[in-house]
Design a protein around this motif. Structure first.
Motif, mmCIF file in Angstrom:
data_model
loop_
_atom_site.group_PDB
_atom_site.id
_atom_site.type_symbol
_atom_site.label_atom_id
_atom_site.label_comp_id
_atom_site.label_asym_id
_atom_site.label_seq_id
_atom_site.Cartn_x
_atom_site.Cartn_y
_atom_site.Cartn_z
ATOM 1 N N ILE A 120 1.322 -0.762 0.239
ATOM 2 C CA ILE A 120 -0.114 0.240 0.202
ATOM 3 C C ILE A 120 1.043 1.108 -0.775
ATOM 4 O O ILE A 120 1.518 1.015 0.510
ATOM 5 N N LEU A 121 0.215 2.422 -0.654
ATOM 6 C CA LEU A 121 1.702 3.757 -1.258
ATOM 7 C C LEU A 121 0.655 4.236 -0.605
ATOM 8 O O LEU A 121 -1.163 4.634 -0.015
ATOM 9 N N VAL A 122 1.187 5.345 1.280
ATOM 10 C CA VAL A 122 0.139 6.570 1.347
ATOM 11 C C VAL A 122 1.721 7.912 0.768
ATOM 12 O O VAL A 122 2.271 7.722 1.435
ATOM 13 N N LEU A 123 0.771 8.624 0.499
ATOM 14 C CA LEU A 123 0.685 9.560 -0.244
ATOM 15 C C LEU A 123 0.428 11.118 1.138
ATOM 16 O O LEU A 123 -0.546 10.888 1.065
ATOM 17 N N VAL A 124 1.615 11.914 1.344
ATOM 18 C CA VAL A 124 0.677 12.792 2.621
ATOM 19 C C VAL A 124 1.842 13.505 2.277
ATOM 20 O O VAL A 124 1.983 14.195 1.665
ATOM 21 N N ALA A 125 0.401 14.390 2.354
ATOM 22 C CA ALA A 125 0.773 15.898 1.865
ATOM 23 C C ALA A 125 0.806 17.720 2.920
ATOM 24 O O ALA A 125 0.243 17.666 3.413
ATOM 25 N N ASP A 126 1.821 17.157 3.142
ATOM 26 C CA ASP A 126 2.120 17.891 4.533
ATOM 27 C C ASP A 126 2.819 19.229 4.129
ATOM 28 O O ASP A 126 2.755 19.678 3.075
ATOM 29 N N GLU A 127 2.026 20.158 5.257
ATOM 30 C CA GLU A 127 2.441 21.383 4.993
ATOM 31 C C GLU A 127 3.571 22.257 4.610
ATOM 32 O O GLU A 127 4.709 21.705 3.896
ATOM 33 N N GLU A 128 3.581 23.497 3.336
ATOM 34 C CA GLU A 128 4.845 23.681 2.619
ATOM 35 C C GLU A 128 4.983 25.130 2.773
ATOM 36 O O GLU A 128 4.120 25.552 3.068
ATOM 37 N N LEU A 129 6.014 25.471 3.191
ATOM 38 C CA LEU A 129 6.226 26.556 2.984
ATOM 39 C C LEU A 129 6.171 27.501 1.844
ATOM 40 O O LEU A 129 6.796 26.764 1.085
#
Length: 316
Positions: A120-129
């Motif tokens: 399973i692939l989990v893509l995470v949209a972390d906060e970006e500056l």
């Protein structure tokens, strides 16, 4: 609330995400504006697969997608499960792997179909500056990833969004459940200090309750002494002090921002400067409208000609 391709789960700011719900997917994306809940969801997934003894590998969005999938094609040696986590997915442009003449025939879709059931692939949209231009580009990239994942039968997108209007009520209910009452001023101040984020509000409220006697009413002064405000809160107070000409209060807010964290230099261009610029742009427009004797929400055609591309009357 949490939204996915197949469901909408309302949780009033509390985490109801189940890591087990993603186990039948081949690819999952965690996104949305609530960073705290997104992190909790990722931690829950990691804990779930750790307990299963899964092989776990972590990549960055700066790594080529081919690398993630190549790792996903590898069968685990001593487990029945393989978890691939990709952080900061907004840094990865998917356009190259989505190119195809036929719908569903892109490298991305073919790779998803070829992934073994153990992966399973989990893509995470972390906060970006970054400034507004970079944020716009990152948002478009995230939308492309979301659409690509939703177009597969094996994918789910979970969006953790903030419902700011429910945060004060959530604060009051949580305080009552813990045996406290809280004044209206304290409730509103806490909600403002954390930018309305439900998870952050509850975390700060827990800290405050450690310093207040059980069974008593939490006052605004208690919140101000103990709770740690979000960076945006201090920026807004800095703007108020500058506009009011209060130099001493302005210096207090500047010092607070400097002491806000070790990454202050990165925050200046990434968050502080864009916030200051946005606030003063709105203030200038409002002042211009008032001097022209028109309502900022309904300026005259003559006034509109002097306003920027994103004018004040189009702000939410």
């Amino acid at each position: 609330y949490i939204t996915s391709k197949s469901k909408l789960v309302r949780h009033n700011g509390l985490m109801t995400f189940s890591a087990e719900s993603v186990s039948k997917s081949r690819i999952v994306m965690l996104s949305g504006s609530d960073a705290s809940m997104r992190s909790q969801a990722l931690e829950g997934i990691q804990k779930y697969y750790n307990e299963l003894g899964a092989d776990i590998e972590v990549f960055s969005g700066t790594d080529a997608p081919e690398l993630w999938f190549q790792s996903g094609f590898v069968l685990p040696l001593f487990s029945d499960h393989r978890l691939i986590i990709v952080r900061n997915i907004a840094r990865s442009d998917p356009k190259d792997i989505l190119n195809s003449k036929k719908s569903g025939d892109s490298p991305f879709h073919l790779w998803i179909n070829d992934l073994p059931d153990s992966t399973i692939l989990v893509l995470v949209a972390d906060e970006e500056l970054g400034d507004s231009s970079r944020q716009y580009t990152l948002a478009k990239t995230l939308k492309t990833w979301e659409d690509a994942i939703k177009s597969t039968k094996q994918g789910q997108v979970f969006k953790f969004e903030i419902d700011l209007s429910k945060t004060p009520d959530l604060i009051r209910k949580h305080a009552k459940a813990k045996g406290y009452s809280i004044s209206s001023k304290a409730t509103n101040t806490l909600a403002q200090m954390v930018g309305g984020k439900p998870a952050s509000a509850l975390a700060e409220l827990e800290k405050v309750m450690l310093f207040v006697e059980a069974g008593t009413e939490i006052q605004e002064s208690d919140i101000q002494k103990v709770a740690i405000p979000d960076l945006e809160y201090n920026v807004f107070h800095l703007v108020d002090a500058i506009v009011a000409g209060q130099s001493s209060q302005m210096m207090v807010q500047v010092q607070t921002l400097v002491n806000h964290g070790s990454d202050f230099q990165a925050q200046i261009l990434g968050r502080i400067y864009p916030l200051l610029l946005s606030n003063f742009r709105l203030i200038w427009q409002a002042r211009f409208c008032l001097d022209s004797q028109c309502d900022p929400s309904r300026p005259t055609d003559d006034v509109k000609q002097h306003l920027p591309e994103k004018p004040i009357y189009k702000e939410p």
